[in-house]
Design a protein around this motif. Structure first.
Motif, PDB file in Angstrom:
ATOM      1  N   PRO A  74      96.931  53.134  34.432  1.00 46.45           N
ATOM      2  CA  PRO A  74      98.267  53.241  35.034  1.00 46.45           C
ATOM      3  C   PRO A  74      98.713  51.943  35.701  1.00 46.45           C
ATOM      4  O   PRO A  74      97.896  51.093  36.076  1.00 46.45           O
ATOM      5  CB  PRO A  74      98.076  54.337  36.079  1.00 46.45           C
ATOM      6  N   ARG A  75     100.005  51.818  35.830  1.00 39.46           N
ATOM      7  CA  ARG A  75     100.612  50.758  36.628  1.00 39.46           C
ATOM      8  C   ARG A  75     101.626  51.410  37.553  1.00 39.46           C
ATOM      9  O   ARG A  75     102.172  52.474  37.245  1.00 39.46           O
ATOM     10  CB  ARG A  75     101.290  49.715  35.737  1.00 39.46           C
ATOM     11  N   PHE A  76     101.881  50.755  38.674  1.00 39.06           N
ATOM     12  CA  PHE A  76     102.710  51.376  39.691  1.00 39.06           C
ATOM     13  C   PHE A  76     103.958  50.539  39.973  1.00 39.06           C
ATOM     14  O   PHE A  76     103.896  49.309  40.052  1.00 39.06           O
ATOM     15  CB  PHE A  76     101.922  51.575  40.983  1.00 39.06           C
ATOM     16  N   ASN A  77     105.077  51.251  40.081  1.00 38.48           N
ATOM     17  CA  ASN A  77     106.354  50.654  40.424  1.00 38.48           C
ATOM     18  C   ASN A  77     107.102  51.656  41.284  1.00 38.48           C
ATOM     19  O   ASN A  77     107.188  52.832  40.920  1.00 38.48           O
ATOM     20  CB  ASN A  77     107.142  50.315  39.144  1.00 38.48           C
ATOM     21  N   LEU A  78     107.613  51.226  42.424  1.00 39.77           N
ATOM     22  CA  LEU A  78     108.233  52.145  43.369  1.00 39.77           C
ATOM     23  C   LEU A  78     109.397  52.896  42.749  1.00 39.77           C
ATOM     24  O   LEU A  78     109.537  54.114  42.933  1.00 39.77           O
ATOM     25  CB  LEU A  78     108.704  51.379  44.613  1.00 39.77           C
ATOM     26  N   SER A  87      93.844  67.548  38.745  1.00 43.35           N
ATOM     27  CA  SER A  87      93.862  67.399  37.292  1.00 43.35           C
ATOM     28  C   SER A  87      94.983  66.467  36.843  1.00 43.35           C
ATOM     29  O   SER A  87      94.787  65.615  35.966  1.00 43.35           O
ATOM     30  CB  SER A  87      94.030  68.777  36.632  1.00 43.35           C
ATOM     31  N   THR A  88      96.160  66.604  37.454  1.00 43.52           N
ATOM     32  CA  THR A  88      97.290  65.738  37.110  1.00 43.52           C
ATOM     33  C   THR A  88      96.998  64.289  37.478  1.00 43.52           C
ATOM     34  O   THR A  88      97.310  63.360  36.716  1.00 43.52           O
ATOM     35  CB  THR A  88      98.565  66.227  37.827  1.00 43.52           C
ATOM     36  N   MET A  89      96.388  64.074  38.650  1.00 48.48           N
ATOM     37  CA  MET A  89      96.032  62.717  39.060  1.00 48.48           C
ATOM     38  C   MET A  89      95.027  62.094  38.089  1.00 48.48           C
ATOM     39  O   MET A  89      95.199  60.951  37.640  1.00 48.48           O
ATOM     40  CB  MET A  89      95.433  62.728  40.467  1.00 48.48           C
ATOM     41  N   LEU A  90      93.988  62.840  37.757  1.00 43.77           N
ATOM     42  CA  LEU A  90      92.957  62.334  36.863  1.00 43.77           C
ATOM     43  C   LEU A  90      93.533  62.011  35.487  1.00 43.77           C
ATOM     44  O   LEU A  90      93.187  60.985  34.881  1.00 43.77           O
ATOM     45  CB  LEU A  90      91.830  63.373  36.731  1.00 43.77           C
ATOM     46  N   PHE A 148     102.893  59.970  37.513  1.00 46.60           N
ATOM     47  CA  PHE A 148     102.104  61.201  37.381  1.00 46.60           C
ATOM     48  C   PHE A 148     101.072  61.296  38.512  1.00 46.60           C
ATOM     49  O   PHE A 148     100.874  62.363  39.101  1.00 46.60           O
ATOM     50  CB  PHE A 148     101.371  61.230  36.039  1.00 46.60           C
ATOM     51  N   ILE A 149     100.420  60.183  38.787  1.00 43.58           N
ATOM     52  CA  ILE A 149      99.397  60.168  39.840  1.00 43.58           C
ATOM     53  C   ILE A 149     100.015  60.483  41.201  1.00 43.58           C
ATOM     54  O   ILE A 149      99.458  61.235  41.997  1.00 43.58           O
ATOM     55  CB  ILE A 149      98.690  58.798  39.864  1.00 43.58           C
ATOM     56  N   ALA A 150     101.204  59.913  41.457  1.00 40.90           N
ATOM     57  CA  ALA A 150     101.881  60.151  42.733  1.00 40.90           C
ATOM     58  C   ALA A 150     102.230  61.631  42.902  1.00 40.90           C
ATOM     59  O   ALA A 150     102.049  62.204  43.983  1.00 40.90           O
ATOM     60  CB  ALA A 150     103.146  59.292  42.814  1.00 40.90           C
ATOM     61  N   VAL A 151     102.707  62.259  41.834  1.00 43.00           N
ATOM     62  CA  VAL A 151     103.052  63.682  41.901  1.00 43.00           C
ATOM     63  C   VAL A 151     101.795  64.518  42.118  1.00 43.00           C
ATOM     64  O   VAL A 151     101.788  65.473  42.917  1.00 43.00           O
ATOM     65  CB  VAL A 151     103.779  64.124  40.617  1.00 43.00           C
ATOM     66  N   GLY A 152     100.705  64.178  41.408  1.00 44.68           N
ATOM     67  CA  GLY A 152      99.445  64.885  41.598  1.00 44.68           C
ATOM     68  C   GLY A 152      98.956  64.785  43.028  1.00 44.68           C
ATOM     69  O   GLY A 152      98.490  65.781  43.613  1.00 44.68           O
ATOM     70  N   PHE A 153      99.086  63.599  43.616  1.00 41.91           N
ATOM     71  CA  PHE A 153      98.691  63.409  45.016  1.00 41.91           C
ATOM     72  C   PHE A 153      99.578  64.250  45.935  1.00 41.91           C
ATOM     73  O   PHE A 153      99.101  64.859  46.910  1.00 41.91           O
ATOM     74  CB  PHE A 153      98.779  61.931  45.387  1.00 41.91           C
ATOM     75  N   GLY A 154     100.873  64.313  45.616  1.00 43.50           N
ATOM     76  CA  GLY A 154     101.795  65.122  46.411  1.00 43.50           C
ATOM     77  C   GLY A 154     101.428  66.596  46.385  1.00 43.50           C
ATOM     78  O   GLY A 154     101.518  67.291  47.394  1.00 43.50           O
ATOM     79  N   LEU A 155     100.982  67.078  45.218  1.00 49.23           N
ATOM     80  CA  LEU A 155     100.542  68.469  45.110  1.00 49.23           C
ATOM     81  C   LEU A 155      99.314  68.727  45.984  1.00 49.23           C
ATOM     82  O   LEU A 155      99.189  69.789  46.600  1.00 49.23           O
ATOM     83  CB  LEU A 155     100.222  68.805  43.652  1.00 49.23           C
ATOM     84  N   CYS A 156      98.416  67.753  46.026  1.00 48.76           N
ATOM     85  CA  CYS A 156      97.217  67.892  46.865  1.00 48.76           C
ATOM     86  C   CYS A 156      97.593  67.967  48.341  1.00 48.76           C
ATOM     87  O   CYS A 156      97.037  68.776  49.101  1.00 48.76           O
ATOM     88  CB  CYS A 156      96.263  66.722  46.615  1.00 48.76           C
TER      89      CYS A 156
END
Length: 424
Positions: free
Chosen positions: A227-231, A279-282, A96-104
Motif C-alpha cells: 500500500p501507499r498512503f495519501n491523505l 481482516s480489511t486492514m490485512l 482500505f487500511i484506514a477504514v479497517g483501522f476505523g472499524l477496530c
C-alpha cells in the motif's frame, strides 16, 4: 442424518460431509467475491487467499461462536474507483487500511458502551425491514448476473441464459423441499453442479474454456502489492465506514435470528466488528480488497440449517488452496453468470424473509402508529432509490434506510421520555 437436522455453531461434522458442505459455502460466495477484483482489474487469486485467511481470523477472534464468511466488499467500489483513477490501486490500499483501522476503533467504543443502544435506535419494527432490505436490494443484482434482465451491455436476453438460470434455481428450490438425508444439506452445491452441466449442454460455457482452465499452471503465486498512503485518497474512501458498520450490524442480527442466538452479546458485536476490521486492514497490506460478512453465506445457512463454524472454516481453507492451485481457480472462474445468479436469486430472498422473521419474532404491534410509520418509512427509503451523497460516498438503499430508521426511532424514544407520544 435426519432431513433438515440442525447442525449448530459448535457442532462437528463427519469427514464425508465436511468437504461438500464447505464447497457449498465457497461456491456461494465465489461469484460476487471474485467480481470485485475483476472490477478493480487485479488478480482474483490474492482475493481468494485473503478471504480465506480473513475468515479464519474471524473465527479465531470470535472464539468460534459466530458463523460468518468474509468476502469481497462492494461498499468500496465507487470511492475506490475514484482513487484508483486519480492515484493508482496502491493508494486505494492505503484507504482500505484506514477504514479497517476505523472499524477496530469503533469496535473498542462498542466494547466500552455495550449494545443496549441498538434496541433503542433499531427496534424490531425498524430492524426487520432493514434486514429485509439487505436481501431485497440485491435481487436486481442476482437477476442481472443471471442474464435474465436486459442491461446496457446485453440489451437482448439470451434464451440460453434464461434456461440455465431456471434450471439452477429450480434444483435449488425443489431440492430444498424434496431432498432427504445427505442431499438435504447440500442443495446449493447440487444446484450449482446441475446448472453448470446445463450450461455446458446449452453452450453457455464452451468445452474449450473448460479445457483451457484445466491446462492452467498447476501452482501459482498470488500477485501481492504494497500500500501507499495519501491523505486525499484516505479521506475519499474513509466515509465507507458508515456503510460497513450498518451492514455488519444487520448481518449479525439476521444471523442471530437464523442460528437462534444473540451474537451481539456472545461473542459480542465488538468482536465481530473488530475481526472484520482486522481482516480489511490485512487485505490492504498485501494488495487484496476489503472484506465483509457475506449475505450469500448467510442465505446458505438459512436454507440448509447448517451453522457449524467448522464448515465455514473448511470453506476458508478451500478458498486459500484454490488461490495457489491454478486449474482449480481457473475452473471455478468458468462458472457462468446464470448459475451464480440462479443461486443468488434464492439466497437473497432468504435474507429478505429473515427480515420478516425479525418482525414476527419481535411481535411488532402494527396497531400502533409508530411501528407502522417506522416500517413504512424504512422500506420506502430503501427501495425508492433516493441517495444521500457525502463527498464521494453515496448512502442509499439499506444503509440510508438504516440511518433514517435509527433517527426516527431515537426521536420516538425521546418523545416517550417526554411523555408526549399519543400512543402512551
Amino acid at each position: 442424518m435426519e432431513s433438515k437436522k440442525i447442525i449448530q455453531v459448535e457442532d462437528k461434522v463427519s469427514a464425508n460431509l465436511l468437504v461438500p458442505l464447505s464447497l457449498q459455502h465457497m461456491f456461494a460466495m465465489f461469484g460476487a467475491s471474485v467480481l470485485v477484483p475483476i472490477i478493480f482489474n487485479i488478480n482474483p487469486s490474492v482475493v481468494l487467499l485473503m478471504n480465506g485467511i480473513g475468515t479464519l481470523l474471524f473465527i479465531l477472534i470470535t472464539k468460534g461462536k459466530a458463523p460468518a464468511y468474509l468476502g469481497s466488499s462492494f461498499a468500496f467500489l465507487s470511492p475506490a474507483g475514484l482513487v484508483i483513477a486519480s492515484f493508482g490501486y496502491q493508494y486505494a490500499l492505503g484507504g482500505f487500511i484506514a477504514v479497517g483501522f476505523g472499524l477496530c476503533v469503533l469496535s473498542l467504543i462498542i466494547f466500552k458502551f455495550g449494545v443496549k443502544w441498538i434496541d433503542v435506535v433499531l427496534p424490531a419494527a425498524s430492524m426487520g425491514p432493514v434486514v429485509a432490505l439487505i436481501g431485497l436490494e440485491l435481487a436486481g443484482s442476482a437477476a442481472s448476473t443471471g442474464g435474465i434482465v436486459p442491461t446496457e451491455a446485453a440489451p437482448i436476453i439470451d434464451p440460453k441464459n434464461v434456461l440455465v438460470f431456471v434450471i439452477t434455481l429450480a434444483v435449488a428450490v425443489f431440492g430444498n423441499v424434496l431432498f432427504k438425508k445427505f442431499f438435504a444439506v447440500i442443495p446449493i452445491l447440487i444446484a450449482i453442479v446441475v446448472g453448470y452441466i446445463a450450461a455446458l449442454f446449452t453452450g453457455v460455457v464452451k468445452i474449450s474454456t473448460v479445457v483451457t482452465a484445466l491446462h492452467a499452471n498447476f501452482f501459482v503465486i498470488p500477485n501481492f502489492q504494497t500500500p501507499r498512503f495519501n491523505l486525499e485518497a484516505v479521506i475519499t474512501i474513509f466515509p465507507v465506514i458508515l456503510l460497513l458498520a450498518s451492514e455488519h450490524i444487520g448481518h449479525q442480527i439476521v444471523t442471530s435470528k437464523i442460528v437462534d442466538r444473540d451474537l451481539l452479546k456472545e461473542p459480542g458485536l465488538h468482536r465481530t466488528l473488530f475481526a472484520d476490521g482486522i481482516s480489511t486492514m490485512l487485505s490492504g497490506f498485501v494488495g487484496s480488497v476489503p472484506t465483509t460478512t457475506y449475505g450469500e453465506n448467510i442465505g446458505v445457512m438459512a436454507m440448509t440449517k447448517v451453522y457449524s463454524v467448522q464448515v465455514i472454516g473448511g470453506a476458508a481453507v478451500l478458498s486459500i488452496l484454490s488461490s495457489f492451485i491454478g486449474p482449480v481457480a481457473a475452473l471455478i472462474q468458468t462458472i457462468p453468470g446464470p448459475v451464480i445468479g440462479g443461486i443468488s436469486f434464492l439466497l437473497y430472498g432468504m435474507i429478505g424473509a429473515s427480515g420478516i422473521r425479525v418482525m414476527v419474532d419481535g411481535q411488532v404491534d402494527y396497531s400502533k402508529s409508530r411501528n407502522l410509520t417506522l416500517t413504512s418509512v424504512v422500506f420506502v427509503t430503501g427501495l425508492s432509490g433516493v441517495a444521500l451523497n457525502i463527498g464521494n460516498v453515496s448512502l442509499k438503499g439499506m444503509v440510508l434506510a438504516c440511518i433514517v430508521g435509527m433517527l426516527l426511532s431515537l426521536c420516538f424514544y425521546v418523545f416517550d421520555k417526554l411523555g408526549i407520544a399519543n400512543d402512551k
